[in-house]
Design a protein around this motif. Structure first.
Motif, PDB file in Angstrom:
ATOM      1  N   GLY A   1       0.971  -0.840  -0.122  1.00  0.00           N
ATOM      2  CA  GLY A   1      -0.096  -0.041  -0.134  1.00  0.00           C
ATOM      3  C   GLY A   1       0.714   1.671  -0.140  1.00  0.00           C
TER       4      GLY A   1
ATOM      5  N   LYS B   1      -1.516  -7.859   1.358  1.00  0.00           N
ATOM      6  CA  LYS B   1      -2.498  -7.271   0.843  1.00  0.00           C
ATOM      7  C   LYS B   1      -4.483  -8.335   0.823  1.00  0.00           C
ATOM      8  CE  LYS B   1      -3.172  -7.202  -4.461  1.00  0.00           C
ATOM      9  NZ  LYS B   1      -3.117  -5.540  -4.146  1.00  0.00           N
TER      10      LYS B   1
ATOM     11  N   ASP C   1      -4.569   3.643   4.724  1.00  0.00           N
ATOM     12  CA  ASP C   1      -3.599   3.042   5.595  1.00  0.00           C
ATOM     13  C   ASP C   1      -2.491   1.420   5.104  1.00  0.00           C
ATOM     14  OD1 ASP C   1      -4.790   4.329   7.676  1.00  0.00           O
ATOM     15  OD2 ASP C   1      -5.085   1.588   9.097  1.00  0.00           O
TER      16      ASP C   1
ATOM     17  N   LYS D   1      -8.632  -0.057  -5.593  1.00  0.00           N
ATOM     18  CA  LYS D   1      -8.014  -0.282  -4.118  1.00  0.00           C
ATOM     19  C   LYS D   1      -6.779   0.803  -3.568  1.00  0.00           C
ATOM     20  CE  LYS D   1      -9.452  -4.543  -3.473  1.00  0.00           C
ATOM     21  NZ  LYS D   1      -9.986  -4.584  -5.485  1.00  0.00           N
TER      22      LYS D   1
ATOM     23  N   GLU E   1     -10.022  -4.176   3.162  1.00  0.00           N
ATOM     24  CA  GLU E   1     -10.559  -2.767   3.731  1.00  0.00           C
ATOM     25  C   GLU E   1     -11.071  -1.912   2.763  1.00  0.00           C
ATOM     26  OE1 GLU E   1      -7.432  -1.841   6.134  1.00  0.00           O
ATOM     27  OE2 GLU E   1      -7.053  -3.177   7.762  1.00  0.00           O
TER      28      GLU E   1
ATOM     29  N   VAL F   1      -0.053  -0.935   5.267  1.00  0.00           N
ATOM     30  CA  VAL F   1      -0.321  -2.457   5.879  1.00  0.00           C
ATOM     31  C   VAL F   1       0.780  -3.160   5.759  1.00  0.00           C
ATOM     32  CG1 VAL F   1      -1.752  -4.718   6.398  1.00  0.00           C
ATOM     33  CG2 VAL F   1      -3.117  -2.451   5.364  1.00  0.00           C
TER      34      VAL F   1
ATOM     35  N   ARG G   1      -0.278  -1.830  11.049  1.00  0.00           N
ATOM     36  CA  ARG G   1      -0.536  -0.628   9.869  1.00  0.00           C
ATOM     37  C   ARG G   1       0.633   0.727   9.811  1.00  0.00           C
ATOM     38  NH1 ARG G   1      -5.319  -0.892   8.379  1.00  0.00           N
ATOM     39  NH2 ARG G   1      -5.192  -3.110   8.860  1.00  0.00           N
TER      40      ARG G   1
ATOM     41  N   ARG H   1      -5.848  -5.493   3.636  1.00  0.00           N
ATOM     42  CA  ARG H   1      -6.103  -4.158   3.571  1.00  0.00           C
ATOM     43  C   ARG H   1      -6.764  -4.454   1.777  1.00  0.00           C
ATOM     44  NH1 ARG H   1      -4.733   0.270  -0.575  1.00  0.00           N
ATOM     45  NH2 ARG H   1      -4.133   1.663   0.845  1.00  0.00           N
TER      46      ARG H   1
END
Length: 202
Positions: free
Chosen positions: A22, A144, A29, A167, A150, A31, A75, A147
């Motif tokens: 990320g 991954k 965030d 994403k 999320e 991660v 994170r 994230r």
């Protein structure tokens, strides 16, 4: 595994693989995950999460959580990314992941060319390690999958941005949505496209 990593493992120490996901997205965030695999319960197919389908990542994530000796996902927040910069926030997330393991590793293998400060053990940085070292690949998969989940959840709150599709990455769809709908709290204000939208709104 590198020869150095093998040497530590033969000495009886546990080796943790560490990776983050990320850095590039405009939202959410960063991660990280740390994983200590169990050599008695090998998992086939561990590699860079980007080389796997979403379905395969989720299957492997379940196996990693079931079979690993220890794992932790951590994170650094959007606010920390904006305050520290994305590199330092990524290193912070990785340090938190290692600190969250249920056992202290004797050695860490970290994806990339920089090591987080304050690790509880010796470590080595391995460029493209997620495709070379099983434990780093496992960490990249856990990070991954977490994230991405999320981002799907964020999409349910803000469907107009298309987070489930991109994403959080700066795709044309995401950039166009920013222009139309503006910036939300989950956007990284230090990133140029977001900063530009905020400047236009003044």
């Amino acid at each position: 595994m590198t020869q150095q990593g093998l040497a530590f493992q033969k000495a009886g120490d546990l080796v943790a693989g560490v990776d983050e996901v990320g850095r590039g997205p405009l939202a959410g965030d960063v991660v990280a995950a740390a994983v200590i695999l169990d050599p008695r319960q090998p998992i086939e197919g561990l590699t860079d999460s980007k080389a796997l389908s979403a379905k395969r990542r989720e299957q492997l994530s379940d196996l990693i959580k079931a079979r690993a000796l220890s794992w932790c996902v951590a994170r650094a927040s959007v606010a920390e990314i904006d305050e520290l910069n994305i590199l330092q926030a990524s290193l912070l997330a990785m340090r938190r992941a290692v600190a969250g393991l249920s056992v202290v590793p004797g050695f860490c293998q970290v994806d990339g060319n920089k090591l987080p400060e304050g690790l509880p053990c010796p470590a080595e940085a391995i460029v493209k390690g997620d495709g070379l070292i099983a434990a780093i690949g496992a960490a990249s998969i856990l990070a991954k999958v977490q994230r991405d989940a999320e981002m799907v959840a964020l999409d349910q709150r803000y469907p107009q941005y298309g987070f489930a599709r991109h994403k959080g990455y700066p795709t044309p769809v995401h950039l166009a949505a920013l222009q139309v709908h503006g910036v939300i709290a989950e956007h990284r204000r230090s990133y140029a496209p977001v900063k530009a939208i905020l400047a236009e709104a003044r």
